[in-house]
Write a protein that holds these residues in place. Sequence first.
Motif, PDB file in Angstrom:
ATOM      1  N   LEU A 135      20.125 101.454  51.861  1.00  0.00           N
ATOM      2  CA  LEU A 135      19.634 101.736  53.209  1.00  0.00           C
ATOM      3  C   LEU A 135      20.388 100.927  54.250  1.00  0.00           C
ATOM      4  O   LEU A 135      20.824 101.443  55.286  1.00  0.00           O
ATOM      5  CB  LEU A 135      18.136 101.406  53.298  1.00  0.00           C
ATOM      6  N   GLU A 136      20.562  99.634  53.933  1.00  0.00           N
ATOM      7  CA  GLU A 136      21.261  98.744  54.854  1.00  0.00           C
ATOM      8  C   GLU A 136      22.690  99.241  55.068  1.00  0.00           C
ATOM      9  O   GLU A 136      23.216  99.263  56.175  1.00  0.00           O
ATOM     10  CB  GLU A 136      21.271  97.324  54.263  1.00  0.00           C
ATOM     11  N   LEU A 137      23.290  99.689  53.978  1.00  0.00           N
ATOM     12  CA  LEU A 137      24.668 100.166  54.028  1.00  0.00           C
ATOM     13  C   LEU A 137      24.771 101.432  54.887  1.00  0.00           C
ATOM     14  O   LEU A 137      25.638 101.540  55.754  1.00  0.00           O
ATOM     15  CB  LEU A 137      25.150 100.429  52.591  1.00  0.00           C
ATOM     16  N   ALA A 138      23.844 102.352  54.651  1.00  0.00           N
ATOM     17  CA  ALA A 138      23.868 103.612  55.409  1.00  0.00           C
ATOM     18  C   ALA A 138      23.794 103.326  56.904  1.00  0.00           C
ATOM     19  O   ALA A 138      24.449 103.988  57.710  1.00  0.00           O
ATOM     20  CB  ALA A 138      22.714 104.504  54.966  1.00  0.00           C
ATOM     21  N   GLU A 139      23.040 102.288  57.252  1.00  0.00           N
ATOM     22  CA  GLU A 139      22.896 101.935  58.655  1.00  0.00           C
ATOM     23  C   GLU A 139      24.216 101.403  59.215  1.00  0.00           C
ATOM     24  O   GLU A 139      24.631 101.754  60.319  1.00  0.00           O
ATOM     25  CB  GLU A 139      21.805 100.868  58.773  1.00  0.00           C
ATOM     26  N   ALA A 140      24.870 100.556  58.409  1.00  0.00           N
ATOM     27  CA  ALA A 140      26.144  99.973  58.859  1.00  0.00           C
ATOM     28  C   ALA A 140      27.228 101.039  59.021  1.00  0.00           C
ATOM     29  O   ALA A 140      28.198 100.856  59.749  1.00  0.00           O
ATOM     30  CB  ALA A 140      26.609  98.902  57.872  1.00  0.00           C
ATOM     31  N   GLU A 193      18.051  99.968  46.222  1.00  0.00           N
ATOM     32  CA  GLU A 193      17.681 100.960  47.236  1.00  0.00           C
ATOM     33  C   GLU A 193      17.754 100.374  48.637  1.00  0.00           C
ATOM     34  O   GLU A 193      18.235 101.022  49.575  1.00  0.00           O
ATOM     35  CB  GLU A 193      16.262 101.474  46.976  1.00  0.00           C
ATOM     36  N   LEU A 194      17.338  99.113  48.761  1.00  0.00           N
ATOM     37  CA  LEU A 194      17.375  98.420  50.045  1.00  0.00           C
ATOM     38  C   LEU A 194      18.824  98.269  50.518  1.00  0.00           C
ATOM     39  O   LEU A 194      19.155  98.517  51.684  1.00  0.00           O
ATOM     40  CB  LEU A 194      16.732  97.030  49.881  1.00  0.00           C
ATOM     41  N   ALA A 195      19.681  97.839  49.553  1.00  0.00           N
ATOM     42  CA  ALA A 195      21.107  97.666  49.868  1.00  0.00           C
ATOM     43  C   ALA A 195      21.699  98.986  50.345  1.00  0.00           C
ATOM     44  O   ALA A 195      22.515  99.030  51.271  1.00  0.00           O
ATOM     45  CB  ALA A 195      21.860  97.152  48.649  1.00  0.00           C
ATOM     46  N   ASP A 217      24.693  96.262  38.440  1.00  0.00           N
ATOM     47  CA  ASP A 217      24.009  95.593  37.321  1.00  0.00           C
ATOM     48  C   ASP A 217      23.387  94.271  37.732  1.00  0.00           C
ATOM     49  O   ASP A 217      22.530  93.725  37.051  1.00  0.00           O
ATOM     50  CB  ASP A 217      24.994  95.370  36.169  1.00  0.00           C
ATOM     51  N   LEU A 218      23.823  93.727  38.900  1.00  0.00           N
ATOM     52  CA  LEU A 218      23.350  92.395  39.292  1.00  0.00           C
ATOM     53  C   LEU A 218      22.049  92.423  40.085  1.00  0.00           C
ATOM     54  O   LEU A 218      21.471  91.383  40.363  1.00  0.00           O
ATOM     55  CB  LEU A 218      24.421  91.664  40.113  1.00  0.00           C
ATOM     56  N   VAL A 219      21.585  93.615  40.486  1.00  0.00           N
ATOM     57  CA  VAL A 219      20.360  93.660  41.305  1.00  0.00           C
ATOM     58  C   VAL A 219      19.317  94.597  40.700  1.00  0.00           C
ATOM     59  O   VAL A 219      19.647  95.523  39.959  1.00  0.00           O
ATOM     60  CB  VAL A 219      20.652  94.081  42.767  1.00  0.00           C
ATOM     61  N   GLU A 220      18.089  94.330  41.076  1.00  0.00           N
ATOM     62  CA  GLU A 220      16.983  95.171  40.616  1.00  0.00           C
ATOM     63  C   GLU A 220      17.029  96.511  41.340  1.00  0.00           C
ATOM     64  O   GLU A 220      17.592  96.627  42.429  1.00  0.00           O
ATOM     65  CB  GLU A 220      15.637  94.491  40.917  1.00  0.00           C
ATOM     66  N   GLU A 221      16.377  97.478  40.718  1.00  0.00           N
ATOM     67  CA  GLU A 221      16.364  98.852  41.248  1.00  0.00           C
ATOM     68  C   GLU A 221      15.926  98.915  42.721  1.00  0.00           C
ATOM     69  O   GLU A 221      16.582  99.551  43.546  1.00  0.00           O
ATOM     70  CB  GLU A 221      15.419  99.705  40.398  1.00  0.00           C
ATOM     71  N   ASP A 222      14.842  98.188  43.059  1.00  0.00           N
ATOM     72  CA  ASP A 222      14.338  98.298  44.433  1.00  0.00           C
ATOM     73  C   ASP A 222      15.275  97.622  45.428  1.00  0.00           C
ATOM     74  O   ASP A 222      15.442  98.073  46.559  1.00  0.00           O
ATOM     75  CB  ASP A 222      12.914  97.725  44.551  1.00  0.00           C
TER      76      ASP A 222
END
Length: 647
Positions: free
Chosen positions: A138-143, A134-136, A126-131
Amino acid sequence: MTAADPRRVVVGTAGHIDHGKTSLVAALTGIDCDRWAEEKRRGITIDLGFAHLTEEVDGEVLQVGFVDVPGHERFVHNALAGLGGIRLMMLVVAADEGVKPQTREHLDICSLLEIPAGLVVLTKADLVEEDLLELAELELAEALEGTPFQGAPILAASSTTGEGIAEVHSALIRIAAGAEHDLARGALPARLPIDRAFQLKGLGLIATGTLERGSIGAGDGLEILPQGCTARVRSIQVHDRERERAVAGERTSVQLVGSGLESVVRGEQAVEPGAFLAGRTLLARCHLLPSAPKPIRGFAPVRFHLLSSERIGKLRPLGTPTFGPETLEPGGTALVEIRLDSPVVAVRGDRFILRRPSPQTTLGGGTILDPDWRRPRREQLESQLRRLDDGDDQALLAWAERAGEGGVELPVLCQRLGVRAEEVDRRLRALADDGALLVAPAGPGHAVRWIAPAAYRRITERAQRVLRSFFERNRMSLGMPKAEAVAAILPKRAAELADVYLAWLSKQRVLAVDGDRVRLPGRGEQLTEAESSLAERIARAFEARGLEPPESGEIRAEVNAQAKVFEGLLRFLTERGRLVRLPSGLFISRAALERLRAELQTTGWESFAVGEFKDRFSLTRKWAIPLLEYLDAQGVTRRAGDRRFLR
Ligand SMILES: Nc1nc2c(ncn2[C@@H]2O[C@H](COP(=O)(O)OP(=O)(O)O)[C@@H](O)[C@H]2O)c(=O)[nH]1
Ligand SMILES: [Mg+2]
């Protein structure tokens, strides 16, 4: 577990502080673990309790319990404690902050412990925008790449708005329902690592932990290691409910009675008596995290975590020029020797985590290969390392090899593996069938011993050497006295296996046992022609002198033989019965003795005195006494006082 009990799957939570772990568990279950922890601190509840959700899946009741513990220390400990159970981890990452150092460290620990992944939740959606979300993602999948969570579902949710919680809920149930329940673990010897222990007035000791293997029933006897005291189980609770029996993977509290329990502390283990051992020197395969400050060469101090135990110790990589690295590099793996300042109960296959003594960061971790490691002789080191780094069968061979000629018995092998005797026995017999191990049957004072072929080979070589040199020195001897041969061939620890080894060596035709002598099979009399004729002359010389032959030295001079050859031939003739050595050490011909025997029968005497004997056969005292002693020993005469009776 009775049929009425629900199936329990325990899920741990991992992730950076304040990323919303506790809130997520509360959103899923309605239970606030932090409030519980607070109550515990104030003494209102005695256990953390379990937040859980219950669901019916295919007609079976499934209970998903959460271990949500505050603090990093507790995370390490709980990740280890969970190893005996069903291991599912829920990784929590806040969408607004993303991956943080503790996220990575928890991922490292899950990797080191090979915890099968569960799912990943991107909280505070709820604290971040939709886009940005999505970025978070992607970053997570990489980690997550290269960790057990690689490819695991990533779900966005908000504990505040409730958005996505239903999806997390159903994903959890789906994963938990599919989790393998390792039923075989419950049949192993019981092992409860104690993470909390306290006395309850008049009720004895309450010890709590996650049952790592086996099962515990009310009335069972347990042993507390490393301390060594014994206890009886008065009652059992699983997840705060009374039970008759607890099985592997369950959060278990036991009420114990017995003496010496006052000093039981966290980190000890309540185990099936005799089934486990506590050791201070261990061999392990160890991975050093890429983030470790420097390579390890020689001994490095470490803090060692295994189940609920924590020890100070040091470790060093063990390699040889042709096997394994002698330096443990960050990001690398090596076999290591771990020396602890006090013993820990461990079995082969146990996982452990290593941390720096200070600051307390995770250094690495790995798997115990030998909980009872002893550094072998240099020439054995590589084969020990290779075998122990391989499967359990190879480990059994390594342990047999290390035990040398004396072999190894079943109980100690069971302790090192933490499994039942039947299982180890079955493996050992299969190895023996393949010729990889030899079995020495039980004998007086020892159980069945398992012996490495290398030990037999050494015995064979030694037997050949010993006998060869004996017969070189005693060319005319029929055989080496058995006791002398055993002492020369077998090391002390294997002496009690003498009959087993002799039988085996006979079967291999290395030697032949003949009464109380050991011969070389196929070895003839091995006299040269000259020796044969000399032997014949010696025998005749004795025979010609009848019952009163001269000292052997005189005969030697008469036949003109060298002392050594003469002695050898005397033994040769004695072993073959042509000469007899009397109790006094004098030699006499067998023919003369036979004549004496026959003549005694013709005397018509019932009994006689020494004097009568001397007169009748014209003997001096020097000869009469040993001859009579010989006749007594042969059972021809029987002595009573100063008379002898003919039998
Ligand atoms: N806005 C928002 N705040 C959250 C959410 N989840 C947790 N928080 C807040 O984040 C803080 C830390 O949460 P907590 O569950 O204690 O984190 P933990 O340390 O990982 O267990 C608390 O103040 C929570 O109210 C969420 O989904 N949305
Ligand atoms: Mg929390």
